[in-house]
Structure formats: C-alpha cells, structure tokens
Design a protein around this motif. Structure first.
Motif, short mmCIF file in Angstrom:
data_model
loop_
_atom_site.label_atom_id
_atom_site.label_comp_id
_atom_site.label_asym_id
_atom_site.label_seq_id
_atom_site.Cartn_x
_atom_site.Cartn_y
_atom_site.Cartn_z
N LEU A 197 -8.71 -0.47 -5.09
CA LEU A 197 -8.44 -1.07 -3.78
C LEU A 197 -8.99 -0.19 -2.66
O LEU A 197 -9.52 -0.70 -1.66
CB LEU A 197 -6.93 -1.28 -3.60
CG LEU A 197 -6.22 -2.24 -4.54
CD1 LEU A 197 -4.81 -2.55 -4.01
CD2 LEU A 197 -6.99 -3.52 -4.75
N ALA A 198 -8.87 1.12 -2.81
CA ALA A 198 -9.39 2.04 -1.80
C ALA A 198 -10.90 1.95 -1.71
O ALA A 198 -11.48 2.00 -0.61
CB ALA A 198 -8.95 3.47 -2.13
N ALA A 199 -11.57 1.81 -2.86
CA ALA A 199 -13.04 1.68 -2.87
C ALA A 199 -13.46 0.39 -2.18
O ALA A 199 -14.41 0.38 -1.38
CB ALA A 199 -13.56 1.73 -4.29
N LEU B 280 -12.67 3.37 1.42
CA LEU B 280 -11.89 4.59 1.62
C LEU B 280 -12.01 5.53 0.43
O LEU B 280 -11.36 6.59 0.42
CB LEU B 280 -10.41 4.25 1.85
CG LEU B 280 -10.10 3.39 3.08
CD1 LEU B 280 -8.63 3.03 3.13
CD2 LEU B 280 -10.53 4.10 4.36
N HIS B 281 -12.82 5.18 -0.55
CA HIS B 281 -13.04 6.04 -1.72
C HIS B 281 -14.49 5.85 -2.17
O HIS B 281 -15.00 4.72 -2.20
CB HIS B 281 -12.07 5.66 -2.85
CG HIS B 281 -12.08 6.64 -3.98
ND1 HIS B 281 -13.04 6.61 -4.97
CD2 HIS B 281 -11.26 7.68 -4.28
CE1 HIS B 281 -12.80 7.59 -5.83
NE2 HIS B 281 -11.73 8.26 -5.42
N PRO B 282 -15.18 6.93 -2.52
CA PRO B 282 -16.58 6.82 -2.95
C PRO B 282 -16.72 6.03 -4.25
O PRO B 282 -15.80 6.00 -5.08
CB PRO B 282 -17.02 8.28 -3.13
CG PRO B 282 -15.74 9.04 -3.33
CD PRO B 282 -14.71 8.33 -2.53
N TYR B 283 -17.87 5.41 -4.44
CA TYR B 283 -18.12 4.61 -5.63
C TYR B 283 -19.62 4.53 -5.89
O TYR B 283 -20.45 4.86 -5.01
CB TYR B 283 -17.56 3.19 -5.45
CG TYR B 283 -18.13 2.44 -4.26
CD1 TYR B 283 -19.30 1.68 -4.36
CD2 TYR B 283 -17.50 2.50 -3.01
CE1 TYR B 283 -19.81 1.00 -3.27
CE2 TYR B 283 -18.01 1.83 -1.91
CZ TYR B 283 -19.16 1.08 -2.05
OH TYR B 283 -19.68 0.41 -0.97
N LEU C 78 -3.34 -5.82 -1.66
CA LEU C 78 -1.94 -5.41 -1.54
C LEU C 78 -1.55 -4.51 -2.70
O LEU C 78 -1.60 -4.92 -3.86
CB LEU C 78 -1.03 -6.64 -1.51
CG LEU C 78 -1.33 -7.68 -0.42
CD1 LEU C 78 -2.09 -8.86 -1.01
CD2 LEU C 78 -0.07 -8.18 0.25
N ASP C 79 -1.15 -3.28 -2.38
CA ASP C 79 -0.80 -2.28 -3.39
C ASP C 79 0.72 -2.18 -3.51
O ASP C 79 1.38 -1.62 -2.65
CB ASP C 79 -1.40 -0.92 -3.01
CG ASP C 79 -1.45 0.04 -4.19
OD1 ASP C 79 -0.90 -0.30 -5.25
OD2 ASP C 79 -2.04 1.13 -4.04
#
Length: 471
Positions: free
Chosen positions: A293-295, A299-302, A406-407
């Motif tokens: 979800l962050a990717a 908000l997170h590298p990928y 939604l987490d």
C-alpha cells in the motif's frame, strides 16, 4: 493469589465532562481467563488504565471509590512494584515501545522492574521462544508490521512475569493463525502459571473453551454484567470472498517488485484495481501488505511500474499523486492533522474532490451513522481506538480520492461499528466509483461484502476465487 478490583469507582476525564464510570464495582477473578466486550467508546480502555494504575496519575480524576490491588490502593504502589503484579498491553502497540530493537525493548522493560541483570538475557530468550520470535531479536521495531509489533508488545508484557495481565485488543492486527496460537499460549500461562488474564476484544471467535468468564460493559449504564459463555463463537478457519467480474480501472502496476530490510516481499506482480469495487488484500503478518500500500502511495521504493490512466507514477509530483491515491494508515492517530474531531472533518470537507456529493447534510448523516455526532468537540487523540478509526475513515472518505487504500480500517471496531463502516465504504466506492483495496485480518462480517481477494504469500500476489487460486 493477587486480587484486583474496582470499588464504587466514579471517574471522569475533565471536571466539565460527564462521568465515564459511576460507582462501578468489578473484580477480576484471580487465576481466570476473562473476556470483556462492549461497543467502541464504552470505556474498556479507560477501565484497563484505571486497573493498571495509569489513571488518574496520567489523566482524568477519580470522584469516588478506588482500584484495589491486593488490599492496597493501586495508585499508591510504586510503578516498578505495581508492574510486577499487574501489566497492561495498550491497544496501539507502538505506544508501548521506547527502544530501537526488540532485544533492547525487552531489556528496557525488565530493567524497569529491576530484574537482576544476570537474569535478563535468560528471561528474554525464554519469552522469545514462547512466541516464536527468536529471529526477531535484533529486528528494528519500526520495520515490523502492525501484527508483528503486536506480538512483540505482548511478549514484552509477558516478560514482566506479572501475576495479572490486562490485554486491550491484543489481536487487532494479528492474522488468524497468529491469533489462534496466542490464545493457546495465553491459556497455557493461565493454567500452568496461575496467571490472571483479562482481555478486551470485539471479536468473540476462538474464545470458546478458553475464556472462563465473559463480561459486557454497557455504554449507557455504564456497568459490567456477566454474560453466558454460550455467546462465544468457535474460531472459523476462513471466510472466503466470492470473486465478482472485475471492472476496468485507472490504477495499475506492471512487474512490481518490493524489497524491504533486505527481504524480498513481492516479485513481478501485475494487476489493475477495478473501479467501483472493494477488494481484500490478505496475507500473514509481515509478508508486505502495508509495504505494498505504501508503494502504491509512492511512499516506499519499488521496482517495476505503477501507473494511473496509463501514465507512470514517476511523472506525477507527490502532491498530485496524493489527490489520486488516498492511504488510510494502520495507526489512526498518525492520520490526524487537526486537534479536534470537528476540525478534522471540516478540513476534509474543505479539500474534498467531491464537494457536491459530500454535502453538510450527508456528512451529518454519516456522523450519526457512525455514532460520532457526540464527540465532535473532543480531541482526536483522546478518543477511544474505535472512535479514532471511524473518524479517520470518514475523514478520508470525504476527501474522495479516486483510489482509496485502507490498512486495517476495522481493527478495534465492535460488530455494529464494523457493519456501519463497511456499509459506508461500499456506498461511497459504488456511488463515486472509487477503486478500494482493504487490508484486514478481520474477515467475519467483512468478506461477504467484498468483490475480490488478492493474497500476498511467498512473494506472489494471487487473485483468489472462493478461497482458491483463480486460474
């Protein structure tokens, strides 16, 4: 055995506020495993903090009565001595942590009760083995998933070897397998070491044959009543999602690969989130659901490509992407940017992408539907865990980004609140044609309302049909 009881207890948070408890009498039966239920906001967490001696030292005031621990007012017992007798696990596990790694956190907790230094390593090894956390010893707490943090927080509480253990929603972010194992471990602690265990939980499944007493806290009285154990439910093994025909969508990813803390989480995934439908993202704790979800939120590298309407995400600036993709954080308090609940709602309304839909009339109806109308003047951070979840959810729905991730939006919600929250998500997603993907370990009462399920396991993301691999 050590006894813990509330005697004629009356408590309020502020002099101008109404009483949370009014001459409450309640005794935790020594040596038993008890379950406490009640609707969100009824005062379960407040009661636990009173029983643990945290209130009124850190909030509120007692008008009448007292909490008695082994014949002594709990507030008069020094914290390090009190912790040896009664320990509490907070609803939000991250609030329990003060150190960087799992080992450091356990050491810190044991030093605080002045356990002899030579005994600390042995106690740490013992509790890590009980919870199958040996490989977590040097892991950084901030890199753990919500469910993994929950297990470490529980291990920290149990490491104190307190006679009475108070657990506030200890399984909110824990997968089904972990929930079963932890319930078994707690029961063994009660039976083999004569621990007194009191758990606050909205989910009654899995307690049959484990709980000795079932109590209910009524939010209207408020008083605690004993309920028959026949109300407990057997733990179900699965609640499958029936696969519907998937719509087309705007957000997609191609050959998506995720790595975190030198661990491979996802390899070469391809999918398009269908518009106007609700999906479940499932998987065991720590497999990478929150990271995915962050990717998708940038908000997170990928590695690979994430696109919106076939345009690569890298071509959007973060502010523009945030208007397309909304992320409901696992920790509600991290989402709030205003002090009061009312100001939080007003800010979302001001920035809503669908102001014609989110009229004042509709917002008022939703506040009533979620039982939030009476808490608008309260500070967001002083609301109960369930009230925070509902406020956070409504605020994000009002924002109305085309994609909503939604987490764990249902963690800590009572069955009625869960039903209302899920109904609101579905209505909004359908009417505004939002693409919604939900991470939830709570399956009962949820899966029958969803359209598809993606399971993350063994670095692969698989579309399931009725609990089976699709294709």
């Amino acid at each position: 055995m050590i006894k813990l009881a509330a005697q004629q207890l009356s408590f309020r948070y502020q002099p101008t506020k109404s009483l949370i408890f009014d001459h409450l009498d309640f005794q935790v039966e020594p040596g038993t495993f008890s379950l406490l239920t009640g609707p969100s906001g009824c005062g379960k967490s407040t009661l636990f903090k009173l029983l643990a001696g945290l209130y009124p030292q850190y909030g509120g005031q007692i008008e009448t009565g007292q909490v008695v621990l082994d014949g002594q007012n709990v507030a008069e017992i020094l914290p390090n001595q009190r912790a040896k007798k009664v320990a509490m696990l907070f609803q939000n596990p991250s609030r329990q942590f003060a150190m960087r790694t799992v080992s450091e956190q356990l050491t810190f907790a044991l030093e605080n009760i002045q356990l002899p230094l030579v005994k600390i390593p042995q106690q740490i090894e013992k509790v890590l083995a009980v919870f199958n956390l040996d490989s977590f010893k040097q892991r950084k707490l901030q890199t753990l998933s919500g469910g993994e943090q929950q297990r470490v927080a529980l291990a920290t509480v149990l490491a104190l070897d307190s006679q009475i253990i108070l657990l506030d929603e200890p399984f909110a972010n824990v997968d089904l397998t972990g929930r079963k194992q932890l319930l078994h471990d707690l029961k063994q602690l009660q039976l083999n070491y004569q621990k007194t265990i009191l758990v606050a939980d909205h989910d009654l499944s899995g307690y049959q044959g484990i709980a000795d007493h079932l109590y209910h806290l009524d939010s209207k009285t408020p008083q605690i009543t004993s309920r028959p154990l026949t109300e407990l439910q057997q733990s179900a093994t699965s609640w499958p999602v029936s696969l519907h025909k998937l719509n087309s969508g705007d957000l997609s990813w191609q050959q998506l690969t995720l790595v975190t803390a030198k661990r491979q989480l996802l390899t070469g995934s391809n999918f398009t989130l269908p518009r106007g439908q609700l999906g479940l993202l499932s998987g065991e704790n720590g497999v990478g659901k929150s990271t995915l979800l962050a990717a998708l939120s940038q908000l997170h590298p990928y590695q690979g490509q994430i696109s919106y309407q076939q345009k690569a995400a890298q071509k959007f600036n973060q502010q523009h992407w945030n208007q397309l993709v909304g992320l409901v954080f696992q920790n509600s308090s991290d989402q709030f940017v205003r002090l009061s609940a009312q100001d939080e709602i007003k800010l979302s309304q001001k920035n809503s992408l669908q102001p014609k839909y989110w009229t004042i009339k509709r917002i008022i109806q939703c506040l009533q539907q979620l039982d939030l109308a009476g808490i608008l003047d309260q500070v967001c951070y002083q609301l109960s865990g369930g009230q925070q979840k509902k406020l956070q959810l409504l605020s994000m729905l009002i924002m109305a980004q085309p994609v909503l991730l939604l987490d764990e939006p249902f963690a800590g919600l009572d069955p009625q609140s869960l039903k209302q929250a899920l109904q609101l998500i579905r209505e909004t997603a359908t009417q505004l044609q939002l693409s919604s993907l939900i991470v939830s370990h709570q399956r009962a009462g949820v899966t029958e309302k969803l359209d598809y399920e993606l399971e993350l396991a063994h670095q692969q993301l698989t579309l399931l049909q009725g609990g089976l691999n699709n294709g």
